[in-house]
Design an enzyme around this catalytic site. Structure first.
Site, mmCIF file in Angstrom:
data_model
loop_
_atom_site.group_PDB
_atom_site.id
_atom_site.type_symbol
_atom_site.label_atom_id
_atom_site.label_comp_id
_atom_site.label_asym_id
_atom_site.label_seq_id
_atom_site.Cartn_x
_atom_site.Cartn_y
_atom_site.Cartn_z
ATOM 1 N N ARG A 192 -1.353 -8.035 13.368
ATOM 2 C CA ARG A 192 -1.840 -7.065 12.368
ATOM 3 C C ARG A 192 -2.700 -7.746 11.302
ATOM 4 O O ARG A 192 -3.703 -7.190 10.859
ATOM 5 C CB ARG A 192 -0.644 -6.338 11.723
ATOM 6 C CG ARG A 192 -0.015 -5.322 12.686
ATOM 7 C CD ARG A 192 1.350 -4.870 12.238
ATOM 8 N NE ARG A 192 1.341 -4.193 10.966
ATOM 9 C CZ ARG A 192 2.410 -4.083 10.160
ATOM 10 N NH1 ARG A 192 3.560 -4.637 10.499
ATOM 11 N NH2 ARG A 192 2.324 -3.427 9.041
ATOM 12 N N ARG A 202 10.725 -1.465 10.538
ATOM 13 C CA ARG A 202 9.691 -0.971 11.455
ATOM 14 C C ARG A 202 9.566 -1.888 12.655
ATOM 15 O O ARG A 202 9.607 -3.114 12.510
ATOM 16 C CB ARG A 202 8.342 -0.919 10.723
ATOM 17 C CG ARG A 202 8.148 0.346 9.943
ATOM 18 C CD ARG A 202 6.920 0.318 9.082
ATOM 19 N NE ARG A 202 5.714 -0.171 9.735
ATOM 20 C CZ ARG A 202 4.510 -0.134 9.171
ATOM 21 N NH1 ARG A 202 4.364 0.382 7.953
ATOM 22 N NH2 ARG A 202 3.456 -0.598 9.799
ATOM 23 N N ARG A 260 11.121 -6.092 4.650
ATOM 24 C CA ARG A 260 10.889 -4.672 4.331
ATOM 25 C C ARG A 260 11.832 -3.744 5.109
ATOM 26 O O ARG A 260 12.064 -3.927 6.298
ATOM 27 C CB ARG A 260 9.430 -4.344 4.679
ATOM 28 C CG ARG A 260 9.094 -2.879 4.538
ATOM 29 C CD ARG A 260 7.632 -2.681 4.373
ATOM 30 N NE ARG A 260 6.863 -2.894 5.591
ATOM 31 C CZ ARG A 260 5.538 -2.758 5.640
ATOM 32 N NH1 ARG A 260 4.868 -2.443 4.557
ATOM 33 N NH2 ARG A 260 4.903 -2.964 6.766
ATOM 34 N N LYS A 308 0.827 -1.218 0.000
ATOM 35 C CA LYS A 308 0.000 0.000 0.000
ATOM 36 C C LYS A 308 0.855 1.260 0.000
ATOM 37 O O LYS A 308 0.609 2.184 -0.761
ATOM 38 C CB LYS A 308 -0.935 0.051 1.213
ATOM 39 C CG LYS A 308 -2.058 -0.947 1.186
ATOM 40 C CD LYS A 308 -3.116 -0.628 2.227
ATOM 41 C CE LYS A 308 -2.617 -0.655 3.664
ATOM 42 N NZ LYS A 308 -2.072 -1.950 4.111
ATOM 43 N N ARG A 317 -9.897 1.901 8.751
ATOM 44 C CA ARG A 317 -9.422 0.556 9.069
ATOM 45 C C ARG A 317 -10.497 -0.263 9.776
ATOM 46 O O ARG A 317 -10.260 -1.388 10.155
ATOM 47 C CB ARG A 317 -8.195 0.667 9.973
ATOM 48 C CG ARG A 317 -6.929 0.150 9.277
ATOM 49 C CD ARG A 317 -5.815 0.219 10.280
ATOM 50 N NE ARG A 317 -4.627 -0.476 9.925
ATOM 51 C CZ ARG A 317 -3.613 0.058 9.247
ATOM 52 N NH1 ARG A 317 -3.699 1.264 8.753
ATOM 53 N NH2 ARG A 317 -2.521 -0.648 9.045
HETATM 54 P P1 AMP Z 1 0.447 1.205 8.623
HETATM 55 O O1 AMP Z 1 1.621 2.076 8.426
HETATM 56 O O2 AMP Z 1 -0.751 1.617 7.798
HETATM 57 O O3 AMP Z 1 0.757 -0.267 8.462
HETATM 58 O O4 AMP Z 1 -0.014 1.391 10.148
HETATM 59 C C1 AMP Z 1 0.845 1.047 11.225
HETATM 60 C C2 AMP Z 1 0.060 1.007 12.522
HETATM 61 O O5 AMP Z 1 -0.484 2.317 12.793
HETATM 62 C C3 AMP Z 1 -1.143 0.082 12.548
HETATM 63 O O6 AMP Z 1 -0.776 -1.273 12.822
HETATM 64 C C4 AMP Z 1 -1.965 0.706 13.673
HETATM 65 O O7 AMP Z 1 -1.421 0.404 14.944
HETATM 66 C C5 AMP Z 1 -1.758 2.199 13.423
HETATM 67 N N1 AMP Z 1 -2.777 2.721 12.494
HETATM 68 C C6 AMP Z 1 -2.581 3.161 11.217
HETATM 69 N N2 AMP Z 1 -3.740 3.564 10.680
HETATM 70 C C7 AMP Z 1 -4.692 3.369 11.612
HETATM 71 C C8 AMP Z 1 -6.093 3.577 11.653
HETATM 72 N N3 AMP Z 1 -6.758 4.038 10.592
HETATM 73 N N4 AMP Z 1 -6.754 3.285 12.802
HETATM 74 C C9 AMP Z 1 -6.098 2.825 13.887
HETATM 75 N N5 AMP Z 1 -4.781 2.576 13.915
HETATM 76 C C10 AMP Z 1 -4.077 2.845 12.791
#
Ligand code: AMP
Length: 219
Positions: A172, A161, A127, A13, A88
């Site tokens: 996740r 990360r 990654r 993404k 989400r």
């Molecule tokens: P990402 O970079 O999109 O994989 O997001 C990393 C982490 O940020 C996720 O595993 C959540 O802990 C938090 N996060 C990102 N977007 C959201 C969202 N829309 N709602 C809640 N937590 C989020």
């Protein structure tokens, strides 16, 4: 264009969002990136988000929705945006509908990136991200940097990360299936979803995504 990008962690993404946003000249709004920026700046929001993110769980809706509302109010998002990682869950999708309704606008499409689960795990394990710019994404096997640990684009330090550990990835993925997947059905009912396979070369997936978005916009 106003687009939402969905897909499991590791679907690419972030990579695709950065390329699509550039091609379509719209800002890439990633809630994960916004939280990570808050963490590195040491804000109250960052302190709250850090431990939740490290566990692979979702940051509470209230603060996440408020953060997105603020971001979409900024001028660069006036003529479109690409949301990556938001909504989400269904509550966030309903809240987004409300925010857009207040603006008198609507989504043009939802792009769903499909990747088999074993591939997701392989992608996440290798990654590496650049500390300077999260759009600079590498993979130790699939897209290795020329020099280990160094970003090819800007020379920044590459890191893994903290939520890309195997245990957190499992949580996740579970959160994705239980909380996030239902939004695909929510948007499908509005006729907004296009699903594309996200396997193959990065530019091929981008081309597929652009074609799908244009087709959807013409429907
Ligand atoms: P990402 O970079 O999109 O994989 O997001 C990393 C982490 O940020 C996720 O595993 C959540 O802990 C938090 N996060 C990102 N977007 C959201 C969202 N829309 N709602 C809640 N937590 C989020």
């Amino acid at each position: 264009m106003r687009i939402v990008l969905v897909g499991p962690p590791g679907a690419g993404k972030g990579t695709q969002a950065a390329l699509l946003a550039k091609t379509l000249s719209i800002p890439h709004v990633s809630t994960g990136d916004l939280f990570r920026a808050n963490i590195s700046q040491g804000t109250e929001l960052g302190k709250l988000a850090k431990s939740i993110m490290d566990e692979g769980k979702l940051v509470p809706d209230e603060v996440t929705i408020a953060m997105v509302r603020d971001r979409l109010h900024q001028q660069d998002a006036e003529n479109g945006f690409l949301l990556d990682g938001f909504p989400r869950n269904t509550a966030q999708a309903v809240a987004l509908d409300g925010i857009l309704k207040d603006f008198g606008i609507a989504l043009d499409g939802v792009l769903d990136l499909e990747v088999p689960e074993d591939e997701v795990v392989r992608r996440i394990a290798g990654r590496r991200l650049c500390r300077n710019d999260s759009a600079h994404i590498f993979h130790v096997l699939y897209n290795p940097p020329k020099t280990e640990g160094v970003c090819d684009v800007c020379g920044g330090e590459l890191y893994q990360r903290s939520d890309d550990s195997e245990e957190t990835v499992r949580t996740r993925l579970e959160v994705y299936h239980t909380e996030t997947e239902p939004i695909i059905e929510y948007y499908a009912k509005q006729g907004l979803v296009t699903t594309i396979p996200a396997l193959g070369k990065v530019d091929e997936v981008t081309e597929r995504a652009i074609a799908a978005l244009r087709e959807n916009a013409n429907d």
